[in-house]
Design an enzyme around this catalytic site. Structure first.
Site, PDB file in Angstrom:
ATOM      1  N   THR A 194     -58.980 -30.025  62.887  1.00 55.44           N
ATOM      2  CA  THR A 194     -59.511 -31.013  61.945  1.00 55.44           C
ATOM      3  C   THR A 194     -59.327 -30.442  60.545  1.00 55.44           C
ATOM      4  O   THR A 194     -59.419 -29.241  60.357  1.00 55.44           O
ATOM      5  CB  THR A 194     -61.022 -31.216  62.214  1.00 55.44           C
ATOM      6  OG1 THR A 194     -61.159 -31.825  63.484  1.00 55.44           O
ATOM      7  CG2 THR A 194     -61.689 -32.064  61.147  1.00 55.44           C
ATOM      8  N   ARG A 222     -63.119 -43.084  71.623  1.00 61.88           N
ATOM      9  CA  ARG A 222     -64.119 -42.078  71.201  1.00 61.88           C
ATOM     10  C   ARG A 222     -64.081 -41.894  69.672  1.00 61.88           C
ATOM     11  O   ARG A 222     -63.047 -41.689  69.084  1.00 61.88           O
ATOM     12  CB  ARG A 222     -63.811 -40.752  71.904  1.00 61.88           C
ATOM     13  CG  ARG A 222     -64.748 -39.591  71.536  1.00 61.88           C
ATOM     14  CD  ARG A 222     -64.106 -38.651  70.553  1.00 61.88           C
ATOM     15  NE  ARG A 222     -64.856 -37.390  70.404  1.00 61.88           N
ATOM     16  CZ  ARG A 222     -64.552 -36.444  69.518  1.00 61.88           C
ATOM     17  NH1 ARG A 222     -63.524 -36.589  68.731  1.00 61.88           N
ATOM     18  NH2 ARG A 222     -65.264 -35.341  69.433  1.00 61.88           N
ATOM     19  N   GLY A 248     -67.061 -31.959  67.885  1.00 63.24           N
ATOM     20  CA  GLY A 248     -67.552 -33.162  67.207  1.00 63.24           C
ATOM     21  C   GLY A 248     -68.882 -33.681  67.684  1.00 63.24           C
ATOM     22  O   GLY A 248     -69.762 -34.018  66.875  1.00 63.24           O
TER      23      GLY A 248
END
Ligand SMILES: *[C@@H]1O[C@H](CO)[C@@H](O)[C@H](O)[C@H]1NC(C)=O
Ligand SMILES: *[C@@H]1O[C@H](CO)[C@@H](O)[C@H](O)[C@H]1NC(C)=O
Length: 334
Positions: A194, A222, A248
């Site tokens: 990320t 998701r 996450g």
């Protein structure tokens, strides 16, 4: 006499204002994802975070705002397959890329985000358009894509963002299951990355931006922390700006970005607030994460409980970077 001093003050006011800001250098700080990054991926990650910082700082130098700076930095990493965002995103159980991104301005808490968006190169720029051109904060899936088309953003042919590395990671995920055994973690090359950026300008305005492909083998549809304000991104000129990375679902439960801001509100430095929040999350929920923070006064916070997290920042004429625990390199900016 009175009139003379009045003119003296008026004459020197701009200089006085500049002097009062002279220890306040703009900062652009980025991360390229927290996780069990394989040794072979380290050089590409470091090169990528440095390139992102360069692009973010260039936006400042061209007279851009903090929002321009964080967007420019994130776009570089979205386009770089060394990171799990944009091109090179990890894939869901059906082998598709579904991306999340969020962006936030500290001066008025304006924000925009997208989730489960497909077939666009730069989710962060779509998030910015949600902020600037709609009455909403978060747009999802086909609605987000429809909005992208309306805004003239090119829609890529299906599968354009999918890399062989991401498909290989999905195969390994299916083979080894959800148990992150040693071997699965090592083989899951595409697992982490990320990306995010935070910035502060010379006047103390802040912004945050975060973008991701999520996690390999996620269910279709998701959504992640990256699209959720207070989890993936947060910015408030009263305190500072935060971008997070890592597991996450765990980050979302702990509202990591906003928890760091709250710790700063309660008197902690950017550095201590970031370290303490990441450690508290990991202690409570047994999963890893990382975060980068910049305060309104230009203090820096960098912390991760994972094995590695690539990060870099520029302040003045120095670029700082690292990826290992305790690593902090410095070099003159180009
Ligand atoms: C928030 O601040 C930004 C940057 O100064 C500005 O462009 C935007 O119009 C503001 N938004 C609102 C809703 O006031
Ligand atoms: C924490 O997670 C690891 C695997 O990620 C597991 O082996 C361990 O048992 C967990 N610890 C607790 C206290 O749940």
């Amino acid at each position: 006499m009175l009139i003379t001093s009045f003119y003296v003050i008026i004459f020197y006011l701009p200089l006085l204002l500049r002097l009062s800001n002279c220890n306040m250098l703009p900062v652009i700080l980025v991360h390229g994802g927290a996780g069990d990054i394989m040794d072979s991926r380290v050089p590409a990650k470091i090169a990528g975070v440095k390139a992102a910082v360069k692009a973010g700082y260039a936006a400042f130098e061209k007279g851009g705002t903090v929002v321009d700076a964080v967007e420019a930095a994130v776009r570089i990493m979205e386009d770089d397959p060394a990171f799990n965002a944009g091109y090179g995103s990890v894939v869901n159980l059906e082998g598709e890329v579904e991306m999340d991104a969020s962006i936030m301005i500290g001066s008025n808490l304006s924000a925009g985000a997208v989730t489960v968006v497909q077939d666009i190169a730069n989710a962060i720029s779509l998030a910015r358009l949600v902020m600037e051109k709609t009455p909403h904060v978060l747009l999802a899936a086909h609605g987000a894509k429809k909005f992208a088309i309306d805004q003239g953003i090119p829609i890529l042919p299906p599968g354009s963002l999918v890399t062989d590395t991401a498909l290989e990671a999905l195969e390994n995920y299916k083979k080894y299951g959800t148990q992150l055994t040693e071997i699965a973690a090592v083989k899951n090359k595409g697992e982490v990355g990320t990306v995010g950026a935070v910035a502060v300008d010379a006047e103390g305005h802040v912004a945050a931006a975060t973008s991701t492909g999520g996690i390999t083998g996620k269910m279709v549809g998701r959504s992640s922390d990256t699209s959720v304000l207070g989890s993936g991104s947060y910015a408030d000129d009263q305190f500072g700006a935060v971008s997070t990375t890592g597991h996450g679902e765990t980050i979302m439960k702990f509202c990591v970005a906003h928890t760091i801001i709250k710790a700063m509100e309660n008197g902690k430095s950017a550095d201590q607030a970031t370290i303490d929040t990441i450690n508290a999350m990991t202690a409570k929920l047994n999963n890893t994460a990382g975060a980068i923070t910049v305060s309104k006064t230009g203090e820096i916070g960098i912390a991760f409980s994972s094995k590695r997290m690539a990060w870099a920042y520029r302040q003045g004429n120095e670029v700082h970077y690292g990826i290992e625990r305790g690593q902090h390199e410095k070099e003159p900016a180009e």
